[in-house]
Write a protein that holds these residues in place. Structure first.
Motif, PDB file in Angstrom:
ATOM      1  N   LEU A 140       0.822  -1.211   0.000  1.00  0.00           N
ATOM      2  CA  LEU A 140       0.000   0.000   0.000  1.00  0.00           C
ATOM      3  C   LEU A 140       0.857   1.262   0.000  1.00  0.00           C
ATOM      4  O   LEU A 140       0.521   2.257  -0.668  1.00  0.00           O
ATOM      5  CB  LEU A 140      -0.925  -0.002   1.221  1.00  0.00           C
ATOM      6  N   HIS A 144       0.485   4.151  -2.792  1.00  0.00           N
ATOM      7  CA  HIS A 144       0.119   5.521  -2.397  1.00  0.00           C
ATOM      8  C   HIS A 144       1.200   6.549  -2.728  1.00  0.00           C
ATOM      9  O   HIS A 144       0.891   7.734  -2.853  1.00  0.00           O
ATOM     10  CB  HIS A 144      -0.154   5.579  -0.891  1.00  0.00           C
ATOM     11  N   HIS A 153      -6.339   1.559  -3.531  1.00  0.00           N
ATOM     12  CA  HIS A 153      -6.817   0.223  -3.882  1.00  0.00           C
ATOM     13  C   HIS A 153      -8.325   0.113  -3.741  1.00  0.00           C
ATOM     14  O   HIS A 153      -9.009  -0.447  -4.585  1.00  0.00           O
ATOM     15  CB  HIS A 153      -6.125  -0.821  -3.000  1.00  0.00           C
ATOM     16  N   ILE A 156      -9.162  -3.269   0.125  1.00  0.00           N
ATOM     17  CA  ILE A 156      -8.222  -4.054   0.923  1.00  0.00           C
ATOM     18  C   ILE A 156      -9.008  -4.901   1.922  1.00  0.00           C
ATOM     19  O   ILE A 156      -9.827  -4.393   2.684  1.00  0.00           O
ATOM     20  CB  ILE A 156      -7.226  -3.136   1.664  1.00  0.00           C
ATOM     21  N   PRO A 211      -6.184   7.968   0.134  1.00  0.00           N
ATOM     22  CA  PRO A 211      -5.406   6.835   0.637  1.00  0.00           C
ATOM     23  C   PRO A 211      -5.779   6.426   2.058  1.00  0.00           C
ATOM     24  O   PRO A 211      -5.547   5.269   2.448  1.00  0.00           O
ATOM     25  CB  PRO A 211      -3.962   7.354   0.563  1.00  0.00           C
ATOM     26  N   ASP A 214      -7.749   3.228   2.521  1.00  0.00           N
ATOM     27  CA  ASP A 214      -6.944   2.002   2.520  1.00  0.00           C
ATOM     28  C   ASP A 214      -6.317   1.773   3.897  1.00  0.00           C
ATOM     29  O   ASP A 214      -6.181   0.638   4.347  1.00  0.00           O
ATOM     30  CB  ASP A 214      -5.833   2.089   1.473  1.00  0.00           C
ATOM     31  N   MET A 283       0.634   5.336   5.404  1.00  0.00           N
ATOM     32  CA  MET A 283       1.227   4.005   5.276  1.00  0.00           C
ATOM     33  C   MET A 283       2.729   4.007   5.529  1.00  0.00           C
ATOM     34  O   MET A 283       3.292   2.993   5.942  1.00  0.00           O
ATOM     35  CB  MET A 283       0.927   3.407   3.907  1.00  0.00           C
TER      36      MET A 283
END
Length: 333
Positions: A140, A144, A153, A156, A211, A214, A283
């Motif tokens: 991820l 990102h 995505h 997830i 993002p 996710d 992330m």
């Protein structure tokens, strides 16, 4: 007319992939899969196929589904923690995606089987689970930050995480993925797509795609790695504290040390599941935290299986008074 237009677009998209992806003939695909015999079926419409000395996974797709975006995304992506698409096939009736074969199947089924991934004690088992979480986080983080354009995505979940023979994880199923820039331009969706239980509050309420949705879904996956249960949101036990709340949720396969090992992971998952998206870690921060957790687990194991080892001398990071603090630097063991 719409169906014919989609078919034409797909042919153009597949033709444009020819330099980057192998275009398989249907005879080759049928020979590899034994004409999609039941013995080759992995799950759903996915089959294993022997192409010479290599085994690939073959996913049969309806022509009603536009796969051009997914193929285009996977063409551009080259990362260990994202499934590798090797080729496509179009026989005029169905479409087929040929990708790398993942021996242990999806994470959801692996958790159901209750595999410990090693020794009976929780140390090795936790290492495997943290490594799986780190693999998904790395995938991820790449999507990102390092793809052009950057992608969200948007789906997830444990069934979209596949495990190879070494129990290393790769993200699959990019059918709902969107570029972050396009998502910003069209902030409200006509209808919600994704999987209930993994959807971030802001997406459910406003259709906002960033993002951080996710990150939220990853928080649920992390909880499933801890508990061994499907999409369970563990409520904090205000009266008894975090340790007591975790006791009834940590996967029983993890042994007596399960709760102790789960605390840093649980704090991180809670941070990813915060309602306000801006307060969730990104992330990069998640990856950094999981690397530190994995390092500490390995250092703890390096002291051996001697039950007489005095853990007070092990230089682990000591606790924070704030149980919602996700930082591993202040995590309590």
């Amino acid at each position: 007319m719409r169906k014919e237009r989609v078919k034409q677009d797909l042919r153009v998209e597949i033709a444009s992939c020819e330099r980057a992806l192998k275009v398989f003939g249907i005879e080759e695909v049928n020979r590899a899969t034994g004409k999609f015999c039941p013995g080759k079926r992995i799950k759903g419409s996915v089959y294993s196929g022997e192409f010479g000395d290599r085994v690939f996974a073959v996913k049969k797709m309806s022509r009603e589904i536009d796969i051009s975006l997914e193929v285009n995304i996977l063409m551009k992506i080259n990362h260990f923690n994202v499934i590798n698409l090797y080729g496509v096939c179009d026989d005029g009736q169905s479409l087929y995606l040929v990708s790398e074969y993942m021996e242990f199947g999806c994470l959801k089924d692996w958790l159901k089987r209750g595999r410990k991934g090693g020794e009976e004690e929780g140390g090795i088992g936790w290492e495997i689970r943290v490594q799986i979480g780190l693999d998904v986080a790395n995938g991820l983080y790449y999507l990102h930050n390092f793809t052009k354009p950057a992608y969200v995505h948007q789906d997830i979940k444990t069934s979209n995480v596949l495990l190879n023979s070494d129990l290393r994880a790769k993200i699959t199923n990019f059918s709902l993925a969107r570029s972050a820039a396009a998502a910003r331009d069209t902030n409200v969706t006509v209808h919600l797509v994704g999987t209930r239980g993994y959807m971030a509050p802001e997406y459910v309420e406003t259709g906002e795609i960033t993002p951080k949705i996710d990150v939220y879904a990853f928080g649920v996956v992390l909880l499933e790695l801890i508990t061994g249960k499907e999409a369970v949101l563990v409520a904090r036990n205000e009266k008894g504290g975090l340790e007591e709340a975790l006791t009834s949720y940590v996967d029983a396969n993890m042994g007596e040390t399960g709760v102790e090992m789960a605390l840093p992971l649980f704090r991180l998952s809670l941070a990813c599941l915060r309602r306000e998206s801006e307060t969730r870690p990104n992330m990069e921060e998640v990856v950094s935290s999981l690397v530190k957790i994995l390092t500490d687990l390995r250092r703890l194991r390096s002291f051996g299986d001697d039950s007489s080892t005095d853990r007070s001398v092990i230089p682990l990071r000591r606790g924070s008074r704030n149980e919602n603090d996700w930082s591993v630097e202040t995590a309590s063991w």
